[in-house]
Motif scaffolding. Structure first.
Motif, PDB file in Angstrom:
ATOM      1  N   GLN A  55       0.809  -1.221   0.000  1.00  0.00           N
ATOM      2  CA  GLN A  55       0.000   0.000   0.000  1.00  0.00           C
ATOM      3  C   GLN A  55       0.842   1.271   0.000  1.00  0.00           C
ATOM      4  N   VAL A  56       2.158   1.135  -0.054  1.00  0.00           N
ATOM      5  CA  VAL A  56       3.035   2.298   0.071  1.00  0.00           C
ATOM      6  C   VAL A  56       4.042   2.333  -1.066  1.00  0.00           C
ATOM      7  N   VAL A  57       4.643   3.509  -1.253  1.00  0.00           N
ATOM      8  CA  VAL A  57       5.838   3.645  -2.087  1.00  0.00           C
ATOM      9  C   VAL A  57       7.029   3.554  -1.137  1.00  0.00           C
ATOM     10  N   LEU A  58       7.781   2.479  -1.249  1.00  0.00           N
ATOM     11  CA  LEU A  58       8.889   2.214  -0.327  1.00  0.00           C
ATOM     12  C   LEU A  58      10.198   2.639  -0.976  1.00  0.00           C
ATOM     13  N   LEU A  59      10.949   3.499  -0.285  1.00  0.00           N
ATOM     14  CA  LEU A  59      12.189   4.040  -0.830  1.00  0.00           C
ATOM     15  C   LEU A  59      13.379   3.663   0.038  1.00  0.00           C
ATOM     16  N   ASP A  60      14.431   3.207  -0.603  1.00  0.00           N
ATOM     17  CA  ASP A  60      15.703   2.918   0.049  1.00  0.00           C
ATOM     18  C   ASP A  60      16.623   4.115  -0.207  1.00  0.00           C
ATOM     19  N   ALA A  61      16.896   4.884   0.851  1.00  0.00           N
ATOM     20  CA  ALA A  61      17.711   6.100   0.724  1.00  0.00           C
ATOM     21  C   ALA A  61      19.131   5.887   1.251  1.00  0.00           C
ATOM     22  N   SER A  62      19.606   4.652   1.205  1.00  0.00           N
ATOM     23  CA  SER A  62      20.926   4.347   1.752  1.00  0.00           C
ATOM     24  C   SER A  62      22.042   5.044   0.981  1.00  0.00           C
ATOM     25  N   VAL A  63      23.085   5.385   1.714  1.00  0.00           N
ATOM     26  CA  VAL A  63      24.286   6.010   1.167  1.00  0.00           C
ATOM     27  C   VAL A  63      25.481   5.194   1.635  1.00  0.00           C
ATOM     28  N   THR A  64      26.475   5.047   0.783  1.00  0.00           N
ATOM     29  CA  THR A  64      27.685   4.319   1.151  1.00  0.00           C
ATOM     30  C   THR A  64      28.676   5.264   1.828  1.00  0.00           C
ATOM     31  N   ARG A  65      29.112   4.894   3.025  1.00  0.00           N
ATOM     32  CA  ARG A  65      30.144   5.663   3.734  1.00  0.00           C
ATOM     33  C   ARG A  65      31.489   4.991   3.526  1.00  0.00           C
ATOM     34  N   ILE A  66      32.510   5.792   3.250  1.00  0.00           N
ATOM     35  CA  ILE A  66      33.848   5.269   2.974  1.00  0.00           C
ATOM     36  C   ILE A  66      34.828   5.884   3.960  1.00  0.00           C
ATOM     37  N   ASP A  67      35.483   5.050   4.755  1.00  0.00           N
ATOM     38  CA  ASP A  67      36.497   5.518   5.701  1.00  0.00           C
ATOM     39  C   ASP A  67      37.867   5.090   5.188  1.00  0.00           C
ATOM     40  N   ARG A  68      38.643   6.053   4.729  1.00  0.00           N
ATOM     41  CA  ARG A  68      39.959   5.746   4.174  1.00  0.00           C
ATOM     42  C   ARG A  68      41.075   5.892   5.217  1.00  0.00           C
ATOM     43  N   GLY A  69      40.689   6.050   6.473  1.00  0.00           N
ATOM     44  CA  GLY A  69      41.686   6.155   7.525  1.00  0.00           C
ATOM     45  C   GLY A  69      42.322   7.515   7.640  1.00  0.00           C
ATOM     46  N   THR A  70      41.754   8.514   6.994  1.00  0.00           N
ATOM     47  CA  THR A  70      42.312   9.863   7.018  1.00  0.00           C
ATOM     48  C   THR A  70      41.633  10.747   8.063  1.00  0.00           C
ATOM     49  N   GLY A  71      40.591  10.223   8.696  1.00  0.00           N
ATOM     50  CA  GLY A  71      39.834  11.023   9.642  1.00  0.00           C
ATOM     51  C   GLY A  71      38.688  11.775   9.000  1.00  0.00           C
TER      52      GLY A  71
END
Length: 284
Positions: A16-32
């Motif tokens: 009954q809904v419009v389901l949205l996946d708003a995921s974002v990829t986080r990248i930690d390169r060890g630089t802070g």
């Protein structure tokens, strides 16, 4: 319609809904410094069945802006909403795979521009999987375009000039600056950036402090967190974080306790630090 829905509700009403996946990829390169990338790869690896990918970085933000997640123009937002099939009468449910703040950012935009029925799935993909529900890896069927028409939106965001005016005025318990970053980021711990820390006069209200161990938002925590800061719940805060994402999580929490008079400083610390004329403060 509640702005925060639980997994059991979605399992019973997914058709009954419009389901949205708003995921974002986080990248930690060890630089802070955390980097971000659109999340279609994660979506393809597993998403809630029937979910459509909502590209928060490219389609639902301004990709030409200097800073990530800058709010899009009204025309761009309307086009992005229609592209994922949102109609004026749609009930949109949004989730992500990283704590809910990305979903809250899209909730803030769509609701602010007039979508009447829009909710965030509490706990996101993690809660769905923990409840024993399946995921799918297909990219899904072709989406019929929607017809959502934006309404005029005012008071969603403020700029650096307005924030600087608040700083120069001094701490105001009726209109505080609230930073949604983690305490170590607020203090600037572990960073060699000479402009590390936070905006002067602001108080730290970390978005993660409103989440339980299971990653679900508990808005009942918010009034006590405000009291710990010497604030009442009857305030009109200006919210910020690193790039306007965690701040949207706080905006959702305030909405859930009945406080609508909130705005977000959209550029947040990404924009504030980039301007050497603007003051920063490290430490507690």
């Amino acid at each position: 319609m509640s702005a925060l829905l639980e997994v059991d509700w979605l399992a019973a009403h997914a058709d009954q809904v419009v389901l949205l996946d708003a995921s974002v990829t986080r990248i930690d390169r060890g630089t802070g410094v955390t980097e971000f990338a659109p999340g279609p790869e994660g979506y393809a690896k597993g998403h809630i069945p029937g979910a459509r990918f909502a590209d928060l970085m490219q389609a639902f933000s301004d990709p030409a802006a200097r800073f990530s997640f800058t709010a899009p123009s009204a025309e761009q937002l309307q086009a992005a909403a229609r592209a994922v099939g949102i109609r004026g009468d749609s009930h949109v449910v949004i989730y992500d795979s990283l704590g809910g703040a990305y979903a809250a950012r899209l909730w803030y935009l769509l609701r602010g521009y007039g979508l009447a029925k829009v909710s965030v799935l509490n706990g996101g993909l993690q809660a769905w999987v923990a409840a024993g529900h399946p995921v799918e890896t297909s990219m899904g069927a072709e989406i019929a375009p929607g017809n959502f028409t934006l309404q005029a939106a005012e008071g969603l965001f403020v700029g650096a000039d307005e924030v600087l005016a608040l700083v120069n005025k001094g701490a105001d318990p009726a209109r505080p600056l609230l930073c949604a970053l983690r305490p170590e980021q607020f203090r600037g711990d572990g960073s060699s950036d000479p402009r590390r820390g936070h905006i002067p006069t602001s108080l730290n209200l970390p978005w993660p402090s409103l989440l339980g161990a299971d990653g679900r938002l508990d808005p009942a925590i918010l009034p006590q967190k405000l009291a710990d800061l010497g604030l009442s719940r009857d305030i009109a805060p200006v919210l910020y974080c690193g790039g306007g994402i965690n701040a949207a999580g706080l905006a959702l929490a305030f909405h859930l306790i009945g406080q609508e008079d909130v705005v977000i400083y959209d550029d947040s610390m990404s924009g504030w630090r980039a301007d050497p004329a603007l003051p920063v403060q490290a430490g507690a």
